[in-house]
Design a protein around this motif. Structure first.
Motif, short mmCIF file in Angstrom:
data_model
loop_
_atom_site.label_atom_id
_atom_site.label_comp_id
_atom_site.label_asym_id
_atom_site.label_seq_id
_atom_site.Cartn_x
_atom_site.Cartn_y
_atom_site.Cartn_z
N TYR A 61 -6.51 7.90 1.09
CA TYR A 61 -6.69 7.59 -0.33
C TYR A 61 -5.39 7.08 -0.96
CZ TYR A 61 -7.02 8.65 -5.34
OH TYR A 61 -6.97 8.58 -6.71
N LYS A 62 -4.28 7.78 -0.69
CA LYS A 62 -2.99 7.34 -1.24
C LYS A 62 -2.64 5.94 -0.74
CE LYS A 62 0.48 10.08 -1.45
NZ LYS A 62 1.54 11.03 -1.09
N ASN A 63 -2.95 5.66 0.53
CA ASN A 63 -2.69 4.31 1.07
C ASN A 63 -3.54 3.28 0.33
OD1 ASN A 63 -0.89 5.40 2.92
ND2 ASN A 63 -2.37 5.43 4.59
N MET A 64 -4.79 3.61 0.03
CA MET A 64 -5.65 2.69 -0.71
C MET A 64 -5.10 2.43 -2.11
SD MET A 64 -9.48 4.05 0.08
CE MET A 64 -10.02 4.45 1.72
N LEU A 65 -4.62 3.47 -2.76
CA LEU A 65 -4.04 3.31 -4.11
C LEU A 65 -2.81 2.41 -4.07
CD1 LEU A 65 -4.17 6.86 -5.73
CD2 LEU A 65 -5.53 4.86 -6.37
N ASN A 66 -1.99 2.59 -3.03
CA ASN A 66 -0.73 1.84 -2.93
C ASN A 66 -0.91 0.43 -2.40
OD1 ASN A 66 0.79 3.99 -3.93
ND2 ASN A 66 0.99 4.89 -1.90
N ASN A 67 -2.04 0.16 -1.73
CA ASN A 67 -2.29 -1.16 -1.14
C ASN A 67 -3.69 -1.62 -1.48
OD1 ASN A 67 0.25 -1.23 0.47
ND2 ASN A 67 -0.70 0.50 1.49
N PRO A 68 -3.97 -1.85 -2.77
CA PRO A 68 -5.34 -2.26 -3.13
C PRO A 68 -5.71 -3.60 -2.50
CG PRO A 68 -3.85 -2.46 -5.02
CD PRO A 68 -3.06 -1.82 -3.90
#
Length: 178
Positions: free
Chosen positions: A169-176
Motif C-alpha cells: 500500500y505504501k508503495n502504491m501511495l508513493n508510486n501512483p
C-alpha cells in the motif's frame, strides 16, 4: 477550527473464510475483481483455527485467504463495500448456510479498519447498519492490537501478512499509476 482534509485512499482487503474452496474458487475472485478491479495480492489458503464460531454454518475445516486490490479506494466506501459483500454471501448461500464469509476492510498507513454489521462499544456507525471496527493500529513499526481485537487478527502470522500488504500500500501511495 479544524479544516477538513480528505484522507488518502485505502488499500481494500477482503478476508475470505470457507471450507468449500473447491466450490467457490476461483469464481469468487472473478466476482470480486469485477466489482473492485484487479487483485494486487491473493494469499494461499491458510489456517483459521482460533475460534469455532463459524464451524456450524460454514463447515470444517475452515481456512482463510486474504485478497487486496490494486485500485486504492476512498475510505468512505467501506459501508457500501460491506453491503455488497453481504449480498454476495447471501446470493451464494444454500438454505441459509453461507459458502463463504467475506470481511472487507481498509489498510492505511495508520490502521486496519474492518466493516461489520454488529454494534459494539468501540465501533463507529457508518451507515445502513454498517459499523467500522478499529482492529489494529500501526505504532512503532508494528501492528498493535486492542482488547477487542479478534484473536485471529492479533496473531503474529496475520500481522506479518498485513505488514506486507501495508508495505505494498505504501508503495502504491508513493508510486501512483498514471
Amino acid at each position: 477550527m479544524s479544516t477538513p482534509i480528505i484522507p488518502d485512499p485505502g488499500l481494500l482487503i477482503i478476508s475470505i473464510l470457507s471450507s468449500r474452496w473447491d466450490e467457490c474458487w476461483p469464481g469468487l475472485l472473478d466476482t470480486l475483481e469485477e466489482r473492485f478491479g484487479k487483485a494486487d495480492h491473493v494469499s494461499e489458503v491458510f489456517a483459521f483455527d482460533q475460534t469455532d464460531y463459524y464451524d456450524q454454518e460454514l463447515g470444517t475445516p475452515i481456512t482463510r485467504r486474504l485478497v487486496s486490490f490494486a485500485t486504492l479506494r476512498p475510505l468512505d466506501e467501506l459501508a457500501d463495500i460491506k453491503l455488497f459483500t453481504n449480498e454476495l454471501e447471501q446470493s451464494q448461500a444454500n438454505e441459509g448456510q453461507r459458502m463463504f464469509n467475506l470481511d472487507p476492510g481498509f489498510i492505511t498507513v495508520q490502521r486496519l479498519v474492518l466493516a461489520t454489521g454488529k454494534n459494539y462499544s468501540h465501533r463507529i456507525y457508518l451507515k445502513d447498519g454498517i459499523w467500522a471496527d478499529l482492529t489494529l493500529m500501526w505504532q512503532k513499526k508494528q501492528w498493535v492490537e486492542f482488547p477487542w481485537t479478534f484473536p485471529d487478527y492479533a496473531g503474529d502470522d496475520m500481522k506479518s501478512r498485513l505488514t506486507k500488504m501495508r508495505q505494498s500500500y505504501k508503495n502504491m501511495l508513493n508510486n501512483p499509476q498514471t
